[in-house]
Enzyme design. Structure first.
Site, PDB file in Angstrom:
ATOM      1  N   LYS A 121      19.167  27.317 -48.024  1.00  0.00           N
ATOM      2  CA  LYS A 121      19.368  26.482 -49.096  1.00  0.00           C
ATOM      3  C   LYS A 121      20.456  27.131 -50.235  1.00  0.00           C
ATOM      4  O   LYS A 121      21.238  26.308 -50.429  1.00  0.00           O
ATOM      5  CB  LYS A 121      18.136  25.987 -49.732  1.00  0.00           C
ATOM      6  CG  LYS A 121      18.302  24.816 -50.823  1.00  0.00           C
ATOM      7  CD  LYS A 121      17.251  23.895 -50.933  1.00  0.00           C
ATOM      8  CE  LYS A 121      17.623  22.624 -51.550  1.00  0.00           C
ATOM      9  NZ  LYS A 121      18.778  21.545 -51.191  1.00  0.00           N
ATOM     10  N   ARG A 156      14.860  29.432 -48.520  1.00  0.00           N
ATOM     11  CA  ARG A 156      15.907  30.370 -49.001  1.00  0.00           C
ATOM     12  C   ARG A 156      16.273  31.131 -47.518  1.00  0.00           C
ATOM     13  O   ARG A 156      17.563  31.913 -47.722  1.00  0.00           O
ATOM     14  CB  ARG A 156      15.635  31.429 -49.873  1.00  0.00           C
ATOM     15  CG  ARG A 156      15.381  30.579 -51.536  1.00  0.00           C
ATOM     16  CD  ARG A 156      14.919  31.856 -52.424  1.00  0.00           C
ATOM     17  NE  ARG A 156      16.188  32.427 -52.540  1.00  0.00           N
ATOM     18  CZ  ARG A 156      17.191  32.082 -53.685  1.00  0.00           C
ATOM     19  NH1 ARG A 156      17.081  30.989 -54.465  1.00  0.00           N
ATOM     20  NH2 ARG A 156      18.084  33.020 -53.767  1.00  0.00           N
ATOM     21  N   GLU A 215      24.184  18.822 -40.077  1.00  0.00           N
ATOM     22  CA  GLU A 215      23.201  19.754 -40.643  1.00  0.00           C
ATOM     23  C   GLU A 215      21.880  19.926 -39.788  1.00  0.00           C
ATOM     24  O   GLU A 215      21.311  20.925 -39.558  1.00  0.00           O
ATOM     25  CB  GLU A 215      23.407  19.778 -42.064  1.00  0.00           C
ATOM     26  CG  GLU A 215      22.697  20.789 -42.812  1.00  0.00           C
ATOM     27  CD  GLU A 215      22.488  20.285 -44.340  1.00  0.00           C
ATOM     28  OE1 GLU A 215      23.237  19.161 -44.423  1.00  0.00           O
ATOM     29  OE2 GLU A 215      22.325  21.264 -45.136  1.00  0.00           O
ATOM     30  N   GLU A 243      29.675  12.855 -46.587  1.00  0.00           N
ATOM     31  CA  GLU A 243      28.422  13.291 -46.868  1.00  0.00           C
ATOM     32  C   GLU A 243      27.353  12.981 -45.598  1.00  0.00           C
ATOM     33  O   GLU A 243      26.615  13.664 -45.262  1.00  0.00           O
ATOM     34  CB  GLU A 243      27.913  12.657 -48.007  1.00  0.00           C
ATOM     35  CG  GLU A 243      26.267  12.848 -48.505  1.00  0.00           C
ATOM     36  CD  GLU A 243      25.719  13.948 -48.623  1.00  0.00           C
ATOM     37  OE1 GLU A 243      26.333  15.241 -48.532  1.00  0.00           O
ATOM     38  OE2 GLU A 243      24.472  14.242 -48.712  1.00  0.00           O
ATOM     39  N   TRP A 284      16.993  35.626 -44.759  1.00  0.00           N
ATOM     40  CA  TRP A 284      18.301  34.918 -43.956  1.00  0.00           C
ATOM     41  C   TRP A 284      18.987  36.121 -43.601  1.00  0.00           C
ATOM     42  O   TRP A 284      19.854  36.875 -44.587  1.00  0.00           O
ATOM     43  CB  TRP A 284      18.948  33.892 -44.802  1.00  0.00           C
ATOM     44  CG  TRP A 284      20.026  33.142 -44.436  1.00  0.00           C
ATOM     45  CD1 TRP A 284      19.847  32.029 -43.609  1.00  0.00           C
ATOM     46  CD2 TRP A 284      21.418  33.313 -44.348  1.00  0.00           C
ATOM     47  NE1 TRP A 284      21.019  31.713 -43.099  1.00  0.00           N
ATOM     48  CE2 TRP A 284      22.222  32.484 -43.484  1.00  0.00           C
ATOM     49  CE3 TRP A 284      22.185  34.309 -44.530  1.00  0.00           C
ATOM     50  CZ2 TRP A 284      23.472  32.413 -43.085  1.00  0.00           C
ATOM     51  CZ3 TRP A 284      23.639  34.405 -44.498  1.00  0.00           C
ATOM     52  CH2 TRP A 284      24.151  33.386 -43.650  1.00  0.00           C
ATOM     53  N   HIS A 321      46.144   7.038 -38.283  1.00  0.00           N
ATOM     54  CA  HIS A 321      47.022   8.595 -38.431  1.00  0.00           C
ATOM     55  C   HIS A 321      46.550   9.450 -37.596  1.00  0.00           C
ATOM     56  O   HIS A 321      46.974  10.413 -37.726  1.00  0.00           O
ATOM     57  CB  HIS A 321      47.246   8.889 -39.936  1.00  0.00           C
ATOM     58  CG  HIS A 321      47.736   7.780 -40.564  1.00  0.00           C
ATOM     59  ND1 HIS A 321      49.172   7.512 -40.908  1.00  0.00           N
ATOM     60  CD2 HIS A 321      47.141   6.969 -41.544  1.00  0.00           C
ATOM     61  CE1 HIS A 321      49.394   6.694 -41.607  1.00  0.00           C
ATOM     62  NE2 HIS A 321      48.310   6.211 -42.049  1.00  0.00           N
ATOM     63  N   CYS A 337      17.657  34.591 -48.463  1.00  0.00           N
ATOM     64  CA  CYS A 337      16.596  35.549 -48.752  1.00  0.00           C
ATOM     65  C   CYS A 337      15.621  35.148 -49.993  1.00  0.00           C
ATOM     66  O   CYS A 337      16.275  34.979 -51.214  1.00  0.00           O
ATOM     67  CB  CYS A 337      17.031  37.075 -49.008  1.00  0.00           C
ATOM     68  SG  CYS A 337      17.698  37.500 -47.354  1.00  0.00           S
ATOM     69  N   ASN A 339      18.022  40.915 -51.692  1.00  0.00           N
ATOM     70  CA  ASN A 339      18.452  39.647 -51.266  1.00  0.00           C
ATOM     71  C   ASN A 339      19.995  39.978 -51.637  1.00  0.00           C
ATOM     72  O   ASN A 339      20.484  40.476 -52.664  1.00  0.00           O
ATOM     73  CB  ASN A 339      18.161  38.687 -52.150  1.00  0.00           C
ATOM     74  CG  ASN A 339      18.842  37.256 -52.008  1.00  0.00           C
ATOM     75  OD1 ASN A 339      19.665  36.912 -51.230  1.00  0.00           O
ATOM     76  ND2 ASN A 339      18.790  36.608 -53.293  1.00  0.00           N
ATOM     77  N   GLY A 340      20.951  39.676 -50.928  1.00  0.00           N
ATOM     78  CA  GLY A 340      22.382  39.954 -51.082  1.00  0.00           C
ATOM     79  C   GLY A 340      22.933  40.974 -49.870  1.00  0.00           C
ATOM     80  O   GLY A 340      22.579  40.957 -49.021  1.00  0.00           O
ATOM     81  N   LYS A 373      25.380  15.636 -43.356  1.00  0.00           N
ATOM     82  CA  LYS A 373      23.953  15.564 -43.024  1.00  0.00           C
ATOM     83  C   LYS A 373      23.688  15.482 -41.429  1.00  0.00           C
ATOM     84  O   LYS A 373      22.712  16.039 -40.991  1.00  0.00           O
ATOM     85  CB  LYS A 373      23.374  14.441 -43.679  1.00  0.00           C
ATOM     86  CG  LYS A 373      23.025  14.620 -45.142  1.00  0.00           C
ATOM     87  CD  LYS A 373      22.163  15.524 -45.807  1.00  0.00           C
ATOM     88  CE  LYS A 373      22.437  15.983 -47.078  1.00  0.00           C
ATOM     89  NZ  LYS A 373      23.600  16.564 -47.685  1.00  0.00           N
TER      90      LYS A 373
HETATM   91  C1  F6R Z   1      24.367  20.147 -47.474  1.00  0.00           C
HETATM   92  C2  F6R Z   1      23.888  21.204 -48.468  1.00  0.00           C
HETATM   93  C3  F6R Z   1      24.783  22.291 -48.908  1.00  0.00           C
HETATM   94  C4  F6R Z   1      24.835  22.347 -50.443  1.00  0.00           C
HETATM   95  C5  F6R Z   1      25.896  23.460 -50.685  1.00  0.00           C
HETATM   96  C6  F6R Z   1      26.037  23.855 -52.170  1.00  0.00           C
HETATM   97  O1  F6R Z   1      23.103  19.228 -47.262  1.00  0.00           O
HETATM   98  O2  F6R Z   1      22.618  21.381 -49.126  1.00  0.00           O
HETATM   99  O3  F6R Z   1      26.163  21.844 -48.354  1.00  0.00           O
HETATM  100  O4  F6R Z   1      25.160  21.417 -51.106  1.00  0.00           O
HETATM  101  O5  F6R Z   1      25.193  24.635 -50.007  1.00  0.00           O
HETATM  102  O6  F6R Z   1      24.772  24.155 -52.815  1.00  0.00           O
HETATM  103  P1  F6R Z   1      24.340  24.239 -54.235  1.00  0.00           P
HETATM  104  O7  F6R Z   1      24.413  22.757 -54.796  1.00  0.00           O
HETATM  105  O8  F6R Z   1      23.195  24.829 -54.483  1.00  0.00           O
HETATM  106  O9  F6R Z   1      25.430  24.992 -54.889  1.00  0.00           O
END
Ligand code: F6R
Length: 616
Positions: free
Chosen positions: A611, A27, A492, A485, A76, A508, A2, A102-103, A489
């Site tokens: 995000k 957000r 996601e 990683e 969100w 394994h 949010c 927000n929350g 990606k």
């Molecule tokens: C993946 C991604 C998330 C963030 C995670 C932590 O692309 O962006 O996995 O890395 O939510 O977010 P921060 O770094 O803001 O604590």
């Protein structure tokens, strides 16, 4: 999760709110809404399910009267689906008060029942509406909006940022925060509130932090901050370190593409002013200097991509500083009674500085007597405030939901920390430190080469893989976190099933997944490294090829040994072992972005995500 913006001032409130929401949309994008106190003295609201563009189109088709006081929200969804009715703002005091949130208000069910018993009616399924109705009730009684919000927050459990305005109080917006973000923007004859500085940076770069459990009242000419008990509290002003243009797409088709292109610069900015004459200088760590001299254990806490950066940090910190390092997911760490002591350093890694799981883990570590260091990108955010020291990565605003440039910058910051501790403890001599510093300083130029040589090639072949159902990523040693990683990606943003494995783990169990046609992306270490990893990884490739896998290898320029066994080889320049992953990750970022684009997906705003994850 949010995004929140508030404004009082002479300019078009609708423009300020929509501009702020546009920059905060990362957000959450389940719905958007605004409330504006019109010049005619009426509270107008408009809210729509879906992305901000839908609200903006709606406002163009049927304009709302403008004014000089307003609040805006991008959602969100938590309580209640993403519908027009559940979108914020929510109303109280018979429609004269508007509130955004927000929350999560954890005791909302009990408060809702209380309100229903008093005859109040609800028009949404959200937890937020209870706050709107409660503040409305107290305002009716007291006529004081700040006091009304203060009385209500005392009754709320959970995490929240709330902004509230009332038809009878033009030029006033009141905000409150507990474990959710809120920052003040200070203008001339106008003031702003936002979930982060992006909400107002195009209007002012002067910002002010608000602490936990504090209430802020803004008017065009003043800002008053008190704690929940009503006592005045000290405030801290700061200057936003980047321009509004840094958070614009600037001609790029997506923020993700722009941010991948900024990976070299992100590393350079993290290094800026911190390496001189082959040494690392981190004055920001003065507050924990004594601990660093004698630290006997480091625990890195983070989530998602930041946790993979933490895993890479472990390799470097242990190799250079000879301190044992554990890397833990923040949400697991604090629920398992970890062993901490005053000689433990807990390092949180968070791009946003607002991730609730990481924030709570930091607080938990502090309560247990550990010292805390935050590695963070976002000025004015909560985690640095709650930590004993902060090392900002200075990567500039990261807007795309998927983290890219922050990852390479976080790894760089952890490496700087490793070298700093090594210098303090004398675990490396000056020449050895200087050699690693030189490697770090060479990374931005090598990243430029990676972008130049791989971006077009990956863009060419990625669309051919658009039907791929599953991709495995393999890496050994520092290649392993990169494999994780790469897989994250792809899941996601391209919605493709992907798993990252340590290549040695293959036999394994996971090798049973290999069937003809299975796509496997392998991080191949340089054959020039002084270790035996290269032939082992090449053997792993042969094993999966023998079972029909299609292989894309990320390998050093000139590594011919992989050629017979790979369907495609993506070349990266030579780097010493610990630095190779910073280069190898970039093709994986590009790969995920190109595959998602080929599938016609919105790479900046993938489904179900936001995000900044500010709920647990
Ligand atoms: C993946 C991604 C998330 C963030 C995670 C932590 O692309 O962006 O996995 O890395 O939510 O977010 P921060 O770094 O803001 O604590």
């Amino acid at each position: 999760m949010c995004g929140i913006v508030g404004y009082v001032g002479p300019n078009s409130t609708i423009d300020v709110l929509l501009g702020g929401l546009k920059r905060l949309e990362y957000r959450g994008y389940d719905s958007a809404g605004i409330a504006v106190l019109t010049d005619g003295g009426e509270l107008g609201t408009r809210k729509r399910a879906g992305k901000l563009g839908i609200l903006a189109e709606d406002l163009t088709a049927a304009p709302l009267n403008d004014g000089h006081t307003g609040i805006g929200h991008t959602r969100w969804a938590t309580h209640g689906g993403p519908t027009d009715g559940n979108a914020h703002p929510h109303l109280g005091d018979g429609g004269k008060l508007a509130l955004i949130h927000n929350g999560i208000i954890e005791n909302f069910a009990e408060l809702k029942q209380e309100l229903l018993d008093r005859g109040e009616t609800f028009s949404s399924e959200t937890d937020t509406e209870v706050a709107a109705l409660l503040v409305g009730e107290v305002f009716r009684e007291t006529g004081d909006l700040t006091q009304a919000l203060r009385r209500v927050v005392a009754r709320l459990e959970g995490a929240f940022t709330l902004l509230v305005m009332h038809q009878d109080r033009p030029g006033v917006v009141v905000g409150a925060r507990r474990n959710s973000p809120l920052v003040i923007g200070l203008g001339e004859g106008e003031n702003f509130l936002g979930s982060d500085v992006a909400a107002f940076v195009e209007h002012t770069k002067r910002a002010m932090e608000i602490g936990q459990d504090q209430i802020v009242t803004i008017t065009p000419d003043g800002v008053e901050v008190t704690d929940f008990a009503g006592n005045e509290v000290p405030t801290r002003e700061f200057e936003v370190a980047w321009d509004a243009s840094a958070a614009e797409k600037g001609g790029w088709p997506s923020f993700m593409k722009k941010e991948i292109s900024e990976e070299p610069e992100a590393v350079a900015k993290t290094l800026l002013g911190r390496v001189h004459d082959g040494r690392v200088t981190l004055p920001e760590l003065a507050a924990i200097g004594e601990l660093l001299d004698g630290v006997d254990r480091i625990v890195v806490i983070a989530c998602g991509t930041a946790a993979y950066a933490g895993m890479l940090g472990k390799y470097a910190l242990e190799a250079w500083a000879r301190v044992p390092v554990d890397v833990e997911l923040s949400h697991e760490f604090r629920y398992r009674d970890p062993v901490l002591s005053p000689t433990t350093l807990v390092v949180s890694v968070s791009q946003s500085g607002e991730t609730m799981d990481t924030l709570m883990a930091v607080k938990y570590a502090k309560e247990r007597g550990a010292r805390t260091l935050s590695i963070c990108n976002t000025q004015g955010s909560t985690i640095p405030r709650e930590s004993d020291a902060v090392l900002y990565i200075h990567a500039g605003p990261e807007v795309a939901v998927a983290s890219t440039k922050a990852f390479v910058a976080q790894v760089t910051a952890l490496y700087l920390l490793g070298l700093d501790i090594a210098q303090r403890r004398g675990t490396m001599d000056a020449d050895a430190v200087a050699a690693q510093v030189e490697e770090l300083q060479n990374i931005p130029a090598k990243l430029d080469q990676v972008l130049e040589s791989t971006a077009t090639r990956i863009a060419e072949f990625a669309p051919w893989l658009g039907d791929t159902q599953s991709v495995l990523f393999l890496g050994r040693h520092v290649g392993y976190p990169v494999a994780l990683e790469g897989a994250l990606k792809l899941k996601e943003i391209a919605y493709i099933h992907a798993e990252g494995f340590a290549a040695g783990e293959l036999k394994h169990g996971p090798i049973a997944l290999i069937e003809p046609g299975q796509l496997v992306i392998v991080l191949v270490p340089s054959p020039r490294h002084d270790d035996s990893l290269h032939p082992k990884v090449v053997s792993n490739i042969q094993e999966i090829r023998a079972r029909g896998a299609r292989v894309i290898a990320i390998a050093e320029v000139g590594d011919v040994a992989v050629v017979p066994y790979a369907d495609e080889v993506i070349r990266i320049p030579f780097a010493a072992p610990l630095f190779e992953p910073i280069l190898g990750v970039v093709p994986l970022h590009i790969f995920a972005m190109e595959l998602a684009s080929a599938k016609g997906l919105d790479v900046d705003q993938p489904r179900n995500l936001a995000k900044s994850v500010t709920v647990e």
